[in-house]
Design a protein around this motif. Structure first.
Motif, PDB file in Angstrom:
ATOM      1  N   ASN A 201       6.973  38.246  51.411  1.00  0.00           N
ATOM      2  CA  ASN A 201       7.200  38.703  52.789  1.00  0.00           C
ATOM      3  C   ASN A 201       8.621  39.272  52.928  1.00  0.00           C
ATOM      4  N   SER A 202       8.950  39.676  54.139  1.00  0.00           N
ATOM      5  CA  SER A 202      10.222  40.389  54.314  1.00  0.00           C
ATOM      6  C   SER A 202      11.405  39.488  53.945  1.00  0.00           C
ATOM      7  N   THR A 203      11.362  38.238  54.388  1.00  0.00           N
ATOM      8  CA  THR A 203      12.472  37.325  54.095  1.00  0.00           C
ATOM      9  C   THR A 203      12.643  37.140  52.593  1.00  0.00           C
ATOM     10  N   GLN A 204      11.533  36.984  51.922  1.00  0.00           N
ATOM     11  CA  GLN A 204      11.605  36.769  50.469  1.00  0.00           C
ATOM     12  C   GLN A 204      12.169  38.007  49.763  1.00  0.00           C
TER      13      GLN A 204
HETATM   14  C1  LIG Z   1       7.975  34.052  54.179  1.00  0.00           C
HETATM   15  O1  LIG Z   1       7.453  33.143  53.257  1.00  0.00           O
HETATM   16  C2  LIG Z   1       8.155  31.911  53.182  1.00  0.00           C
HETATM   17  C3  LIG Z   1       7.605  31.106  52.023  1.00  0.00           C
HETATM   18  O2  LIG Z   1       6.216  31.041  52.100  1.00  0.00           O
HETATM   19  C4  LIG Z   1       8.023  31.197  54.519  1.00  0.00           C
HETATM   20  O3  LIG Z   1       8.734  29.975  54.487  1.00  0.00           O
HETATM   21  C5  LIG Z   1       8.600  32.091  55.615  1.00  0.00           C
HETATM   22  O4  LIG Z   1       8.370  31.514  56.886  1.00  0.00           O
HETATM   23  C6  LIG Z   1       7.950  33.482  55.578  1.00  0.00           C
HETATM   24  N1  LIG Z   1       8.693  34.316  56.485  1.00  0.00           N
HETATM   25  C7  LIG Z   1       8.117  35.227  57.256  1.00  0.00           C
HETATM   26  C8  LIG Z   1       9.029  36.051  58.104  1.00  0.00           C
HETATM   27  O5  LIG Z   1       6.929  35.364  57.307  1.00  0.00           O
END
Ligand SMILES: *[C@@H]1O[C@H](CO)[C@@H](O)[C@H](O)[C@H]1NC(C)=O
Ligand SMILES: *[C@@H]1O[C@H](CO)[C@@H](O)[C@H](O)[C@H]1NC(C)=O
Ligand SMILES: *[C@@H]1O[C@H](CO)[C@@H](O)[C@H](O)[C@H]1NC(C)=O
Length: 413
Positions: free
Chosen positions: A358-361
């Protein structure tokens, strides 16, 4: 080689690339823009370049499958080529897929998976998949009518399926477009190569020369260099193809003139105080089978000893010419005796590793993995390191503008 930076074999993708060179040995930060799609054609950058090509969906490298309308079976090169051809497959896969080599608007050669060409050069008129080098007996005139085709030899006979599932070239009459053994369905399964080879060979020399001269004259101009320099850019990266060394008369089908355009770019760079990085984007033999490496049909023939030595000649040519022409414009890499630069291309794309992130990762990956890697490379006191390509794109679906901005900022920091 002076300080000319020549980077080869890059994978280009979707968006405008920015490069930046990190300060090494006291060099100030370089902010660069890639001038893609100018001296090396990439269809996605300016699709309209291809608009005027007759039968423009049948360019070099287009992948086709051929189905008999009577037998309802696909033409198949047994084992992917090297022996006989049958018309007996219910489902088309790689043995049933042929890559076009375009001879004219209506004449084509058909290349099998294994690299051989379909040939009519046999005793009994059988079509075989055995020719290594295509000549007139491997050239087929293709008449189209909606999705259907007739395939005729240059000397007259039409290709037809037989009831025992072979392909022969003895049909002497003009077939109709109804269900008959000389009528086939032509399925275009991939038409994704739109590079210099496809453009030049698609138009033919005279028209291609007009189209490319106009494009080279107008796509990038002195005004762009002016604009870039006003906006804090101090370097341009210019992709070129191997045929630039043989200007103004490169081998067919390539069209001369890119060297003159490059010379102009250097004079603009001087006027607007920009540095140039010359990027050998298309190596002889094609380093990756993609359009920007000027592959004819997607095959990758680099490296071979011959192509490697031709590649080195291209680099020598550029270094010598540009070095002699205007040493001030050489990028002074200052890397000691080794004359090496590391050109890093960073993408969170093209690798399944990123597909589920995802974007954060994605953003964390930049800070946690890439930044330390760059720090390590800089700390080694080794060659100059620069990011020749990066892009503000990822596999994240439906990201917000804010997320894109955070991702861009992470990469640029
Ligand atoms: C992205 O993935 C991480 C790990 O699964 C999760 O903790 C996080 O909430 C997610 N972030 C978004 C913006 O979806
Ligand atoms: C195709 O070639 C193979 C191997 O040479 C042979 O066994 C087969 O009978 C041939 N098929 C036809 C239809 O001629
Ligand atoms: C992205 O948005 C489109 C259009 O709103 C929607 O159809 C699609 O399902 C979305 N994709 C994801 C992965 O959320």
């Amino acid at each position: 080689m002076g300080g000319l930076v020549v980077s080869a074999f890059v994978l280009s993708s979707g968006v405008l690339f920015l490069s930046c060179i990190f300060p090494v040995n006291g060099l100030s930060k370089v902010r660069g823009v890639n001038l893609g799609g100018w001296l090396v054609i990439e269809g996605w950058i300016k699709p309209s370049l291809f608009d005027g090509i007759p039968n423009g969906d049948m360019l070099d490298g287009t992948q086709v499958q051929i189905c008999s309308v009577v037998l309802n079976k696909y033409v198949s090169a047994a084992n992917g080529g090297g022996s006989n051809v049958t018309v007996d497959r219910d489902v088309a896969s790689t043995w049933e897929t042929f890559r076009l080599w375009r001879v004219s608007d209506n004449e084509f050669q058909l290349r099998c998976l294994g690299g051989q060409f379909l040939t009519s050069n046999s005793e009994d008129g059988l079509i075989l998949a055995t020719a290594k080098h295509p000549l007139s007996t491997e050239t087929f005139f293709i008449e189209r009518n909606a999705g259907r085709v007739h395939i005729r030899l240059l000397n007259g006979g039409y290709v037809q399926a037989t009831n025992n599932h072979l392909l022969i070239s003895t049909y002497q009459f003009q077939p109709g477009w109804d269900k008959n053994l000389a009528t086939f369905e032509l399925v275009i399964v991939a038409n994704n190569l739109h590079g210099d080879y496809q453009l030049a060979n698609g138009y033919g020399y005279d028209k291609a020369k007009m189209v490319l001269e106009e494009h080279r004259r107008s796509f990038i101009t002195a005004n762009d260099f002016d604009f870039l320099s006003w906006n804090g850019i101090n370097t341009v990266r210019i992709p070129v193809g191997w045929w630039i060394t043989q200007d103004p008369y490169p081998p067919s089908p390539f069209v001369g003139g890119s060297l003159a355009a490059l010379d102009l770019a250097f004079s603009w760079a001087q006027s607007y105080s920009l540095k140039c990085i010359i990027d050998l984007h298309a190596a002889p033999g094609s380093q990756n089978g993609m359009e920007h490496s000027a592959s004819r049909d997607g095959s990758v023939d680099w490296p071979s000893p011959e192509y490697i030595s031709q590649t080195l000649e291209v680099i020598d040519f550029l270094a010598t010419r540009i070095g002699n022409a205007d040493p001030i414009e050489l990028f002074q890499a200052g890397i000691g005796l080794s004359n090496v630069v590391v050109d890093l291309h960073y993408y969170n794309l093209f690798d399944p590793y990123f597909a589920t992130m995802n974007s954060t990762q994605n953003i964390e990956f930049i800070y946690k993995m890439r930044a330390p890697q760059l720090q390590d490379l800089k700390a080694m006191n080794g060659p100059l390191v620069f990011i020749g390509e990066w892009v503000n794109e990822w596999d994240v679906q439906n990201a917000s503008q804010y997320e894109y901005q955070k991702f861009g900022r992470a990469q640029f920091s």
